[in-house]
Scaffold this active site. Structure first.
Site, PDB file in Angstrom:
ATOM      1  N   ARG A  30      16.921   1.052   8.490  1.00 27.80           N
ATOM      2  CA  ARG A  30      17.350   0.936   7.093  1.00 27.80           C
ATOM      3  C   ARG A  30      16.322   0.178   6.263  1.00 27.80           C
ATOM      4  O   ARG A  30      15.737  -0.807   6.735  1.00 27.80           O
ATOM      5  CB  ARG A  30      18.690   0.201   7.006  1.00 27.80           C
ATOM      6  CG  ARG A  30      19.805   1.016   7.579  1.00 27.80           C
ATOM      7  CD  ARG A  30      21.169   0.458   7.248  1.00 27.80           C
ATOM      8  NE  ARG A  30      22.141   1.066   8.132  1.00 27.80           N
ATOM      9  CZ  ARG A  30      22.592   2.309   8.021  1.00 27.80           C
ATOM     10  NH1 ARG A  30      22.185   3.061   7.022  1.00 27.80           N
ATOM     11  NH2 ARG A  30      23.447   2.798   8.896  1.00 27.80           N
ATOM     12  N   ASP A  31      16.148   0.639   5.009  1.00 23.78           N
ATOM     13  CA  ASP A  31      15.287  -0.090   4.088  1.00 23.78           C
ATOM     14  C   ASP A  31      15.911  -1.449   3.796  1.00 23.78           C
ATOM     15  O   ASP A  31      17.121  -1.565   3.586  1.00 23.78           O
ATOM     16  CB  ASP A  31      15.100   0.707   2.789  1.00 23.78           C
ATOM     17  CG  ASP A  31      13.943   0.172   1.968  1.00 23.78           C
ATOM     18  OD1 ASP A  31      12.920   0.872   1.871  1.00 23.78           O
ATOM     19  OD2 ASP A  31      14.056  -0.945   1.413  1.00 23.78           O
ATOM     20  N   ILE A  32      15.075  -2.477   3.780  1.00 24.09           N
ATOM     21  CA  ILE A  32      15.574  -3.841   3.586  1.00 24.09           C
ATOM     22  C   ILE A  32      16.076  -4.062   2.153  1.00 24.09           C
ATOM     23  O   ILE A  32      16.897  -4.944   1.917  1.00 24.09           O
ATOM     24  CB  ILE A  32      14.460  -4.850   3.973  1.00 24.09           C
ATOM     25  CG1 ILE A  32      15.045  -6.199   4.325  1.00 24.09           C
ATOM     26  CG2 ILE A  32      13.394  -4.963   2.915  1.00 24.09           C
ATOM     27  CD1 ILE A  32      14.054  -7.135   5.008  1.00 24.09           C
ATOM     28  N   ASN A  88       5.458   7.954  -0.772  1.00 25.33           N
ATOM     29  CA  ASN A  88       4.573   7.420  -1.810  1.00 25.33           C
ATOM     30  C   ASN A  88       3.162   7.248  -1.242  1.00 25.33           C
ATOM     31  O   ASN A  88       3.002   6.887  -0.079  1.00 25.33           O
ATOM     32  CB  ASN A  88       5.095   6.057  -2.291  1.00 25.33           C
ATOM     33  CG  ASN A  88       6.452   6.172  -2.956  1.00 25.33           C
ATOM     34  OD1 ASN A  88       6.698   7.123  -3.694  1.00 25.33           O
ATOM     35  ND2 ASN A  88       7.335   5.237  -2.696  1.00 25.33           N
ATOM     36  N   GLU A  96       3.861   0.494  -1.158  1.00 29.59           N
ATOM     37  CA  GLU A  96       3.795  -0.951  -0.905  1.00 29.59           C
ATOM     38  C   GLU A  96       3.396  -1.249   0.535  1.00 29.59           C
ATOM     39  O   GLU A  96       2.726  -2.239   0.802  1.00 29.59           O
ATOM     40  CB  GLU A  96       5.157  -1.605  -1.180  1.00 29.59           C
ATOM     41  CG  GLU A  96       5.586  -1.541  -2.634  1.00 29.59           C
ATOM     42  CD  GLU A  96       7.032  -1.977  -2.818  1.00 29.59           C
ATOM     43  OE1 GLU A  96       7.678  -2.393  -1.838  1.00 29.59           O
ATOM     44  OE2 GLU A  96       7.507  -1.876  -3.960  1.00 29.59           O
ATOM     45  N   VAL A  97       3.861  -0.438   1.460  1.00 27.33           N
ATOM     46  CA  VAL A  97       3.587  -0.670   2.878  1.00 27.33           C
ATOM     47  C   VAL A  97       2.657   0.444   3.368  1.00 27.33           C
ATOM     48  O   VAL A  97       2.999   1.632   3.283  1.00 27.33           O
ATOM     49  CB  VAL A  97       4.891  -0.689   3.704  1.00 27.33           C
ATOM     50  CG1 VAL A  97       4.570  -0.888   5.184  1.00 27.33           C
ATOM     51  CG2 VAL A  97       5.823  -1.792   3.202  1.00 27.33           C
ATOM     52  N   HIS A 101       5.605   6.422   5.508  1.00 23.31           N
ATOM     53  CA  HIS A 101       7.042   6.435   5.779  1.00 23.31           C
ATOM     54  C   HIS A 101       7.700   7.403   4.820  1.00 23.31           C
ATOM     55  O   HIS A 101       7.277   7.570   3.678  1.00 23.31           O
ATOM     56  CB  HIS A 101       7.645   5.036   5.633  1.00 23.31           C
ATOM     57  CG  HIS A 101       7.202   4.324   4.409  1.00 23.31           C
ATOM     58  ND1 HIS A 101       5.983   3.690   4.318  1.00 23.31           N
ATOM     59  CD2 HIS A 101       7.802   4.161   3.208  1.00 23.31           C
ATOM     60  CE1 HIS A 101       5.857   3.160   3.124  1.00 23.31           C
ATOM     61  NE2 HIS A 101       6.930   3.439   2.417  1.00 23.31           N
ATOM     62  N   MET A 102       8.750   8.016   5.309  1.00 21.37           N
ATOM     63  CA  MET A 102       9.579   8.899   4.499  1.00 21.37           C
ATOM     64  C   MET A 102      10.835   8.119   4.132  1.00 21.37           C
ATOM     65  O   MET A 102      11.511   7.579   5.008  1.00 21.37           O
ATOM     66  CB  MET A 102       9.929  10.136   5.320  1.00 21.37           C
ATOM     67  CG  MET A 102      10.862  11.105   4.642  1.00 21.37           C
ATOM     68  SD  MET A 102      11.308  12.416   5.818  1.00 21.37           S
ATOM     69  CE  MET A 102       9.872  13.467   5.715  1.00 21.37           C
ATOM     70  N   HIS A 103      11.116   8.015   2.821  1.00 24.08           N
ATOM     71  CA  HIS A 103      12.381   7.438   2.371  1.00 24.08           C
ATOM     72  C   HIS A 103      13.431   8.538   2.394  1.00 24.08           C
ATOM     73  O   HIS A 103      13.215   9.616   1.803  1.00 24.08           O
ATOM     74  CB  HIS A 103      12.279   6.935   0.933  1.00 24.08           C
ATOM     75  CG  HIS A 103      11.303   5.821   0.701  1.00 24.08           C
ATOM     76  ND1 HIS A 103      11.693   4.515   0.533  1.00 24.08           N
ATOM     77  CD2 HIS A 103       9.959   5.820   0.586  1.00 24.08           C
ATOM     78  CE1 HIS A 103      10.624   3.762   0.319  1.00 24.08           C
ATOM     79  NE2 HIS A 103       9.567   4.529   0.341  1.00 24.08           N
TER      80      HIS A 103
HETATM   81  P1  AMP Z   1       6.832   2.141  -0.397  1.00 20.19           P
HETATM   82  O1  AMP Z   1       6.855   1.592  -1.783  1.00 20.19           O
HETATM   83  O2  AMP Z   1       7.010   3.623  -0.342  1.00 20.19           O
HETATM   84  O3  AMP Z   1       5.617   1.655   0.386  1.00 20.19           O
HETATM   85  O4  AMP Z   1       8.130   1.554   0.300  1.00 20.19           O
HETATM   86  C1  AMP Z   1       8.118   0.488   1.192  1.00 20.19           C
HETATM   87  C2  AMP Z   1       9.558   0.187   1.518  1.00 20.19           C
HETATM   88  O5  AMP Z   1       9.602  -0.632   2.666  1.00 20.19           O
HETATM   89  C3  AMP Z   1      10.294  -0.545   0.402  1.00 20.19           C
HETATM   90  O6  AMP Z   1      11.408   0.241  -0.020  1.00 20.19           O
HETATM   91  C4  AMP Z   1      10.731  -1.846   1.073  1.00 20.19           C
HETATM   92  O7  AMP Z   1      12.013  -2.271   0.645  1.00 20.19           O
HETATM   93  C5  AMP Z   1      10.708  -1.490   2.549  1.00 20.19           C
HETATM   94  N1  AMP Z   1      10.502  -2.583   3.475  1.00 20.19           N
HETATM   95  C6  AMP Z   1       9.537  -3.524   3.435  1.00 20.19           C
HETATM   96  N2  AMP Z   1       9.647  -4.373   4.484  1.00 20.19           N
HETATM   97  C7  AMP Z   1      10.703  -3.925   5.215  1.00 20.19           C
HETATM   98  C8  AMP Z   1      11.336  -4.362   6.418  1.00 20.19           C
HETATM   99  N3  AMP Z   1      10.895  -5.423   7.083  1.00 20.19           N
HETATM  100  N4  AMP Z   1      12.390  -3.676   6.888  1.00 20.19           N
HETATM  101  C9  AMP Z   1      12.850  -2.585   6.214  1.00 20.19           C
HETATM  102  N5  AMP Z   1      12.300  -2.125   5.077  1.00 20.19           N
HETATM  103  C10 AMP Z   1      11.247  -2.786   4.567  1.00 20.19           C
END
Ligand code: AMP
Length: 116
Positions: A30-32, A88, A96-97, A101-103
């Protein structure tokens, strides 16, 4: 060599996170900071920083991300009404990460794809 992110630690189960799915190719959790009632991240186990770094040898993992998305959407009961899959890339994409990853987001009407 790309720098690891928190997602590598989650994949290796080095930090406590409820995994919704894991196999030899992908992991889902799950997304945090959920943006919808269902907000799951599906990631390849191998570190691929951005979609720009995708290579043909990644195709099995990338394809698995979709079959897992389908399964998790069904598990969440959102298949029939629908959901959105988002990836993204880099700063304009809002990434951001830097571990692709696929949302999987759903559980409510999501509105237009992009803010106007
Ligand atoms: P993006 O902007 O597509 O890179 O999305 C990165 C996502 O990772 C964001 O929606 C964050 O809320 C999520 N995220 C960051 N750290 C964690 C974590 N430790 N566990 C779960 N989700 C995370």
């Amino acid at each position: 060599m790309a720098e690891e992110t928190i997602f590598s630690k989650i994949i290796r189960r080095e930090i406590a996170t409820e995994l919704l799915y894991q196999d030899e190719l992908v992991t889902a959790f799950r997304d945090i900071h959920p943006r919808a009632p269902t907000h799951i991240l599906i990631v390849p186990n191998v570190l691929i920083p951005t979609v720009n770094d995708v290579e043909p040898q990644h195709e099995a993992a990338l394809g698995r991300m979709f079959t897992v998305a389908r399964k998790l959407a069904a598990d969440a009961g959102i298949s029939e009404k629908g959901y959105r899959l988002i990836m993204n890339c880099n700063s304009h994409g809002g990434q951001e990460v830097y571990h692709i990853h696929m949302h999987l987001v759903g559980g409510q009407p999501l509105g237009p794809m992009l803010a106007r």
